[in-house]
Scaffold this active site. Structure first.
Site, PDB file in Angstrom:
ATOM      1  N   SER A  94      47.046  27.737  40.688  1.00  0.00           N
ATOM      2  CA  SER A  94      46.823  29.051  41.289  1.00  0.00           C
ATOM      3  C   SER A  94      46.402  30.060  40.210  1.00  0.00           C
ATOM      4  O   SER A  94      45.379  29.861  39.569  1.00  0.00           O
ATOM      5  CB  SER A  94      48.091  29.456  42.055  1.00  0.00           C
ATOM      6  OG  SER A  94      47.857  30.557  42.872  1.00  0.00           O
TER       7      SER A  94
ATOM      8  N   ASP B 248      44.283  26.195  52.750  1.00  0.00           N
ATOM      9  CA  ASP B 248      44.782  27.221  51.833  1.00  0.00           C
ATOM     10  C   ASP B 248      44.434  28.596  52.404  1.00  0.00           C
ATOM     11  O   ASP B 248      43.259  28.923  52.545  1.00  0.00           O
ATOM     12  CB  ASP B 248      44.118  27.009  50.459  1.00  0.00           C
ATOM     13  CG  ASP B 248      44.743  27.874  49.379  1.00  0.00           C
ATOM     14  OD1 ASP B 248      45.236  28.972  49.706  1.00  0.00           O
ATOM     15  OD2 ASP B 248      44.725  27.451  48.213  1.00  0.00           O
TER      16      ASP B 248
ATOM     17  N   HIS C 199      48.252  26.055  50.168  1.00  0.00           N
ATOM     18  CA  HIS C 199      48.219  26.538  48.782  1.00  0.00           C
ATOM     19  C   HIS C 199      49.298  25.859  47.926  1.00  0.00           C
ATOM     20  O   HIS C 199      49.148  25.767  46.709  1.00  0.00           O
ATOM     21  CB  HIS C 199      48.418  28.061  48.775  1.00  0.00           C
ATOM     22  CG  HIS C 199      48.044  28.705  47.477  1.00  0.00           C
ATOM     23  ND1 HIS C 199      46.737  28.814  47.055  1.00  0.00           N
ATOM     24  CD2 HIS C 199      48.801  29.256  46.488  1.00  0.00           C
ATOM     25  CE1 HIS C 199      46.702  29.412  45.867  1.00  0.00           C
ATOM     26  NE2 HIS C 199      47.946  29.688  45.501  1.00  0.00           N
TER      27      HIS C 199
HETATM   28  C1  MLT Z   1      45.331  35.007  41.593  1.00  0.00           C
HETATM   29  O1  MLT Z   1      45.729  36.148  41.697  1.00  0.00           O
HETATM   30  O2  MLT Z   1      45.090  34.456  40.527  1.00  0.00           O
HETATM   31  C2  MLT Z   1      45.150  34.268  42.862  1.00  0.00           C
HETATM   32  O3  MLT Z   1      45.134  35.160  43.926  1.00  0.00           O
HETATM   33  C3  MLT Z   1      46.156  33.232  43.054  1.00  0.00           C
HETATM   34  C4  MLT Z   1      47.537  33.791  43.055  1.00  0.00           C
HETATM   35  O4  MLT Z   1      48.113  33.877  41.995  1.00  0.00           O
HETATM   36  O5  MLT Z   1      48.067  34.120  44.117  1.00  0.00           O
END
Ligand code: MLT
Length: 213
Positions: free
Chosen positions: A105, A155, A186
């Protein structure tokens, strides 16, 4: 304790031919989160696991965002640079070859930014639930660097078109990209582990820059 820039965990490996993994946690995680995943993906590999230096309502991240999926790109660039410097310093401190990033992520997004901004720092990358980190990345030569992107079909945070665009950008820059989409959301699953293990078993990092920092 070391005087390296990021709070981190370093777990030395006992399988010296295994490329070290740079573990990059998701929003709200820390340097401990991905150690079990790293150990499972590449048993015996050295693990270097920094904590993101940005706090969002108390939750560590690797760069600032303006809203979910909307990034402060100046901060992405600054933080990717600082993380790249940390990796180079940690390589000297712990005597490591260039690592493969294993990011989830937000951690996958900063790994993608490091690939696009400081490509020499990484031997490759496993990007779990990654998005395009920079709307206008610099031209970069990734020279066959192996990259695995694993997306979730359901996701709710990352549109399929976005992860697809990242795969195309990295491939156009010369990376050897494999993009897998799993029938999940996700969150990480057992399937991520299996796909990452198989991919790692099939790549040849001797082509990548593994020289001393
Ligand atoms: C981010 O902010 O890098 C992406 O939205 C993924 C997350 O951390 O939720």
């Amino acid at each position: 304790m070391t005087d390296l820039s990021h709070i981190h965990r370093f777990v030395p490996g006992n399988r010296h031919e295994a490329t070290p993994l740079l573990l990059l946690h998701g929003t709200g995680g820390d340097e401990n989160d991905l150690l079990p995943l790293g150990q499972a993906v590449s048993p015996g590999a050295s693990l270097l696991s920094p904590r993101g230096q940005v706090l969002e309502h108390g939750m560590p991240r690797f760069f600032r965002r303006l809203a979910e999926g909307v990034f402060d790109e100046d901060d992405v660039r600054r933080r990717a640079d600082a993380l790249a410097d940390f990796v180079n310093d940690a390589r000297k401190c712990y005597d490591l070859p260039a690592p493969i990033a294993l990011g989830y992520s937000n951690g996958a997004n900063i790994a993608a930014a490091v690939l696009q901004l400081r490509p020499d720092v990484l031997a490759g990358a496993i990007l779990l639930r990654a998005m395009v980190p920079l709307s206008d990345p610099p031209a970069v030569k990734l020279d066959g660097k192996p990259v695995l992107i694993v997306s979730g079909q359901f996701d709710p945070i990352i549109p399929a078109s976005n992860s697809q665009r990242l795969a195309i950008e990295l491939a156009k820059a010369g990376a050897d990209v494999q993009h897998r989409t799993l029938p999940i959301g996700h969150q990480l699953s057992q399937a991520d582990l299996t796909v990452a293990q198989e991919w790692l078993g099939g790549i040849d990092t001797s082509r990548s820059d593994n020289a001393a920092a």
